[in-house]
Motif scaffolding. Structure first.
Motif, PDB file in Angstrom:
ATOM      1  N   SER A 241       1.043   1.576  10.804  1.00  0.00           N
ATOM      2  CA  SER A 241       1.941   2.478  11.535  1.00  0.00           C
ATOM      3  C   SER A 241       1.204   3.243  12.625  1.00  0.00           C
ATOM      4  O   SER A 241       1.819   3.749  13.552  1.00  0.00           O
ATOM      5  CB  SER A 241       2.580   3.462  10.544  1.00  0.00           C
ATOM      6  OG  SER A 241       1.589   4.203   9.869  1.00  0.00           O
TER       7      SER A 241
ATOM      8  N   LYS B 170      -5.132   8.391   2.101  1.00  0.00           N
ATOM      9  CA  LYS B 170      -3.975   9.118   2.630  1.00  0.00           C
ATOM     10  C   LYS B 170      -2.815   8.168   2.917  1.00  0.00           C
ATOM     11  O   LYS B 170      -1.669   8.431   2.534  1.00  0.00           O
ATOM     12  CB  LYS B 170      -4.380   9.862   3.899  1.00  0.00           C
ATOM     13  CG  LYS B 170      -3.274  10.728   4.485  1.00  0.00           C
ATOM     14  CD  LYS B 170      -3.772  11.488   5.716  1.00  0.00           C
ATOM     15  CE  LYS B 170      -2.674  12.354   6.306  1.00  0.00           C
ATOM     16  NZ  LYS B 170      -3.149  13.094   7.525  1.00  0.00           N
ATOM     17  N   LEU B 171      -3.101   7.049   3.592  1.00  0.00           N
ATOM     18  CA  LEU B 171      -2.048   6.088   3.900  1.00  0.00           C
ATOM     19  C   LEU B 171      -1.550   5.404   2.632  1.00  0.00           C
ATOM     20  O   LEU B 171      -0.352   5.144   2.495  1.00  0.00           O
ATOM     21  CB  LEU B 171      -2.565   5.046   4.899  1.00  0.00           C
ATOM     22  CG  LEU B 171      -1.552   4.020   5.390  1.00  0.00           C
ATOM     23  CD1 LEU B 171      -0.352   4.699   6.051  1.00  0.00           C
ATOM     24  CD2 LEU B 171      -2.207   3.034   6.361  1.00  0.00           C
ATOM     25  N   THR B 172      -2.462   5.127   1.702  1.00  0.00           N
ATOM     26  CA  THR B 172      -2.065   4.513   0.432  1.00  0.00           C
ATOM     27  C   THR B 172      -1.072   5.404  -0.297  1.00  0.00           C
ATOM     28  O   THR B 172      -0.035   4.937  -0.790  1.00  0.00           O
ATOM     29  CB  THR B 172      -3.306   4.259  -0.450  1.00  0.00           C
ATOM     30  OG1 THR B 172      -4.184   3.347   0.201  1.00  0.00           O
ATOM     31  CG2 THR B 172      -2.900   3.695  -1.807  1.00  0.00           C
ATOM     32  N   LYS B 173      -1.387   6.684  -0.359  1.00  0.00           N
ATOM     33  CA  LYS B 173      -0.493   7.628  -1.039  1.00  0.00           C
ATOM     34  C   LYS B 173       0.860   7.701  -0.341  1.00  0.00           C
ATOM     35  O   LYS B 173       1.906   7.843  -0.984  1.00  0.00           O
ATOM     36  CB  LYS B 173      -1.150   9.013  -1.075  1.00  0.00           C
ATOM     37  CG  LYS B 173      -0.350  10.050  -1.834  1.00  0.00           C
ATOM     38  CD  LYS B 173      -1.090  11.389  -1.873  1.00  0.00           C
ATOM     39  CE  LYS B 173      -0.294  12.432  -2.647  1.00  0.00           C
ATOM     40  NZ  LYS B 173      -1.009  13.743  -2.687  1.00  0.00           N
ATOM     41  N   LYS B 174       0.836   7.563   0.982  1.00  0.00           N
ATOM     42  CA  LYS B 174       2.069   7.671   1.769  1.00  0.00           C
ATOM     43  C   LYS B 174       3.038   6.526   1.495  1.00  0.00           C
ATOM     44  O   LYS B 174       4.258   6.731   1.462  1.00  0.00           O
ATOM     45  CB  LYS B 174       1.722   7.723   3.255  1.00  0.00           C
ATOM     46  CG  LYS B 174       2.916   7.871   4.179  1.00  0.00           C
ATOM     47  CD  LYS B 174       2.471   7.925   5.627  1.00  0.00           C
ATOM     48  CE  LYS B 174       3.659   8.034   6.573  1.00  0.00           C
ATOM     49  NZ  LYS B 174       3.235   8.075   8.000  1.00  0.00           N
ATOM     50  N   VAL B 175       2.521   5.302   1.303  1.00  0.00           N
ATOM     51  CA  VAL B 175       3.412   4.143   1.178  1.00  0.00           C
ATOM     52  C   VAL B 175       3.858   3.878  -0.262  1.00  0.00           C
ATOM     53  O   VAL B 175       4.779   3.094  -0.478  1.00  0.00           O
ATOM     54  CB  VAL B 175       2.767   2.863   1.752  1.00  0.00           C
ATOM     55  CG1 VAL B 175       2.440   3.036   3.216  1.00  0.00           C
ATOM     56  CG2 VAL B 175       1.536   2.446   0.959  1.00  0.00           C
TER      57      VAL B 175
ATOM     58  N   ARG C 156       5.449   5.085  -3.904  1.00  0.00           N
ATOM     59  CA  ARG C 156       6.272   6.070  -4.598  1.00  0.00           C
ATOM     60  C   ARG C 156       5.900   6.012  -6.069  1.00  0.00           C
ATOM     61  O   ARG C 156       6.091   4.976  -6.718  1.00  0.00           O
ATOM     62  CB  ARG C 156       7.756   5.718  -4.401  1.00  0.00           C
ATOM     63  CG  ARG C 156       8.718   6.725  -4.974  1.00  0.00           C
ATOM     64  CD  ARG C 156      10.134   6.319  -4.607  1.00  0.00           C
ATOM     65  NE  ARG C 156      10.966   6.257  -5.806  1.00  0.00           N
ATOM     66  CZ  ARG C 156      12.216   5.827  -5.817  1.00  0.00           C
ATOM     67  NH1 ARG C 156      12.752   5.383  -4.699  1.00  0.00           N
ATOM     68  NH2 ARG C 156      12.908   5.807  -6.923  1.00  0.00           N
TER      69      ARG C 156
ATOM     70  N   GLN D 135       6.851   1.266  -0.639  1.00  0.00           N
ATOM     71  CA  GLN D 135       7.879   1.511   0.371  1.00  0.00           C
ATOM     72  C   GLN D 135       7.572   0.646   1.591  1.00  0.00           C
ATOM     73  O   GLN D 135       6.590   0.872   2.287  1.00  0.00           O
ATOM     74  CB  GLN D 135       7.899   2.997   0.733  1.00  0.00           C
ATOM     75  CG  GLN D 135       8.140   3.879  -0.479  1.00  0.00           C
ATOM     76  CD  GLN D 135       8.060   5.358  -0.175  1.00  0.00           C
ATOM     77  OE1 GLN D 135       9.077   6.048  -0.088  1.00  0.00           O
ATOM     78  NE2 GLN D 135       6.851   5.852  -0.025  1.00  0.00           N
TER      79      GLN D 135
END
Length: 551
Positions: free
Chosen positions: A178, A381-386, A388, A399
């Protein structure tokens, strides 16, 4: 009692034990048996261990589709390593960024690649270069480089290879994210074996299947053709590309290919031929498509010309390999659907709050199952973001960021993307990355990258640039600059030099208005003249958008 292997490399060894003299791989004029591929990859693994290679070390493979690339993959895995395949057409800045991010200890590449641009830059002092080219001596500029051919020869002594678990890392697949920055998708042996097994299950592959693979091994769709073939004991015909259509068609006919994985740009090329080559494709049992939505018009033509062939329209993403497939018996009824979840995978469509949406309503597709990646390499950080979270680690949902709807029969339909990524010729491209690179060109004040419809590739990159008044910049200069820092498929196909870019109330580029104004321009001067006065190239007013500045 014998159980199935849990490691990617053990499947090759098992198949070599059962069918040692069967042709496993046809590529670059070579016909290698399972015994040969297994032995050469074991020899490579032993040689790597002797050089001090340790379990978990990363290796970058920058090679065309070739026997050496396949042997490298399996040799690295047997040595306990983690491989990442990089498209050799990529410029060195891209290759070196992946080498640095992965902290690769080894780079395997062709000698000729070393003389393009600046060459490799290694992150650590103990990094090593391995060269593939058939010569027995190291290049003058890289005297300490190892020669691939010598590393695949049998050693006098037996070398103990490391013991591995199915949850050990096997592969990093780099893809644009992203932010536009390439991100490494972490795959374990378990992820890869379960994904391959599920796909084999719904395709019904057997040892009699012969699969043509023209897709790059840096593309997970191309990589898995080899992994799957070596699991079900078939034969893979590995070609560098689909550029020479008649040669590929001749190979399909000669080798009696039964499986043909393609992307929409390939089906478009076949449909553009003066006469559809049905006779040369008569051996096919199935055709698959993923990487981008398969146009319904393509599906209908293929059904007309190849009624005996099973067509699989599929959807997937590198973070979990494959999500869904449309059973061939439904291709005539729902050709615009990407079908049902593949075996051993669960999906849901949710709203912005994470609640399931009713049938027919669009929402974000989320998936869970053993094929889902472990996360992004060195990016918590990105891992946690994608992800759920669920009640326990294995219940977490990925996600996807893609919008889907599901009908009352459970069939999935792709609606669109939630971010600025596009799919071009099967490649995922983030437009923010294109903008960031072009912004480095001296003399520009603004850059906007947009998707441009393309008959063959689905979408290609178009850019609009605003130059400083004192600077004289041409579209060819922009393209040449991009070729130095971007992979070929990311280089803009169309470039416009404009006076200004539309803005939102917050002062940001208004991409929606920009794209709409270009759509208006395509309609011609009578309807678009007033709305597109800022769209100029080289000082010349342009009245048509389609085909403008193609390269």
């Amino acid at each position: 009692m014998q159980f199935d292997p849990v490691l990617v490399s053990d499947w090759l060894t098992l198949t070599a034990r059962h069918s040692p003299d069967k042709i496993a791989l046809v590529s670059k004029g070579q016909r290698l048996t399972y015994r040969q591929v297994d032995e050469k990859s074991t020899n490579l693994a032993s040689a790597l261990v002797l050089t001090g290679f340790k379990k978990g070390d990363r290796v970058a493979i920058c090679l065309d589709n070739s026997p050496e690339a396949v042997i490298s993959i399996y040799g690295i895995l047997k040595a306990g390593g983690v491989f990442t395949v990089i498209d050799p057409k990529s410029p060195w800045p891209v290759i070196n960024s992946i080498i640095a991010d992965s902290r690769a200890r080894l780079l395997i590449t062709a000698r000729r690649k070393l003389y393009e641009g600046d060459g490799p830059q290694f992150p650590t002092a103990d990094s090593q270069l391995i060269i593939v080219d058939g010569y027995k001596s190291s290049p003058r500029h890289y005297p300490k480089a190892l020669i691939f051919e010598g590393l695949t020869e049998k050693l006098d002594a037996s070398i103990a290879l490391p013991c591995l678990l199915e949850n050990d890392l096997a592969c990093l697949i780099y893809t644009s994210g992203s932010t536009g920055k390439p991100k490494g998708i972490i795959c374990t042996h378990h992820n890869m074996v379960t994904a391959a097994r599920s796909i084999i299950q719904y395709l019904g592959n057997t040892k009699d299947d012969i699969v043509l693979d023209v897709l790059p091994l840096s593309f997970d769709y191309g990589l898995y053709q080899v992994l799957m073939c070596f699991m079900f004991g078939g034969t893979v015909i590995l070609e560098s590309s689909f550029a020479y259509v008649q040669d590929i068609l001749a190979a399909i006919d000669k080798e009696k290919v039964t499986g043909f994985p393609l992307i929409p740009s390939i089906s478009a090329m076949l449909l553009k031929l003066k006469k559809f080559p049905a006779a040369q494709l008569k051996s096919l049992r199935y055709i698959t498509n993923t990487g981008a939505a398969w146009p319904v018009s393509h599906i209908c033509h293929f059904r007309q010309f190849l009624p005996q062939v099973e067509l699989y329209s599929m959807y997937g993403l590198s973070e979990c390999k494959r999500v869904s497939y449309l059973p061939p018996e439904l291709i005539d009824i729902d050709p615009d659907s990407v079908g049902i979840p593949m075996p051993n995978l669960e999906v849901a469509i949710v709203d912005g709050r994470g609640n399931p949406v009713p049938a027919g309503k669009p929402g974000q597709l989320i998936v869970r199952g053993p094929t889902v990646m472990q996360g992004y390499w060195r990016d918590k950080k990105l891992t946690k973001k994608v992800f759920r979270p669920g009640r326990y680690p294995e219940e977490r949902w990925l996600q996807t960021g893609d919008v889907f709807r599901q009908d009352e029969n459970g069939l999935l339909y792709y609606v669109g993307r939630r971010d600025r990524q596009i799919k071009s010729f099967g490649h995922r491209i983030n437009l923010s990355e294109i903008e960031r690179v072009i912004a480095g060109f001296d003399g520009l004040t603004e850059v906007a990258a947009i998707p441009v419809p393309d008959e063959i590739g689905g979408e290609v990159v178009g850019v609009l640039v605003v130059a400083k008044k004192e600077k004289k910049i041409t579209k060819d200069q922009i393209k040449q600059f991009c070729r130095q820092y971007l992979e070929p498929y990311k280089v803009p196909r169309q470039v416009w030099l404009v006076e200004s870019l539309p803005k939102t109330g917050h002062g940001k580029i208004d991409y929606k208005k920009l794209v709409n104004s270009l759509k208006t321009l395509e309609k011609g001067p009578e309807t678009g003249q007033k709305k597109t006065t800022a769209i100029r190239s080289g000082g010349e007013n342009r009245r048509r958008f389609k085909g403008l500045d193609d390269h």
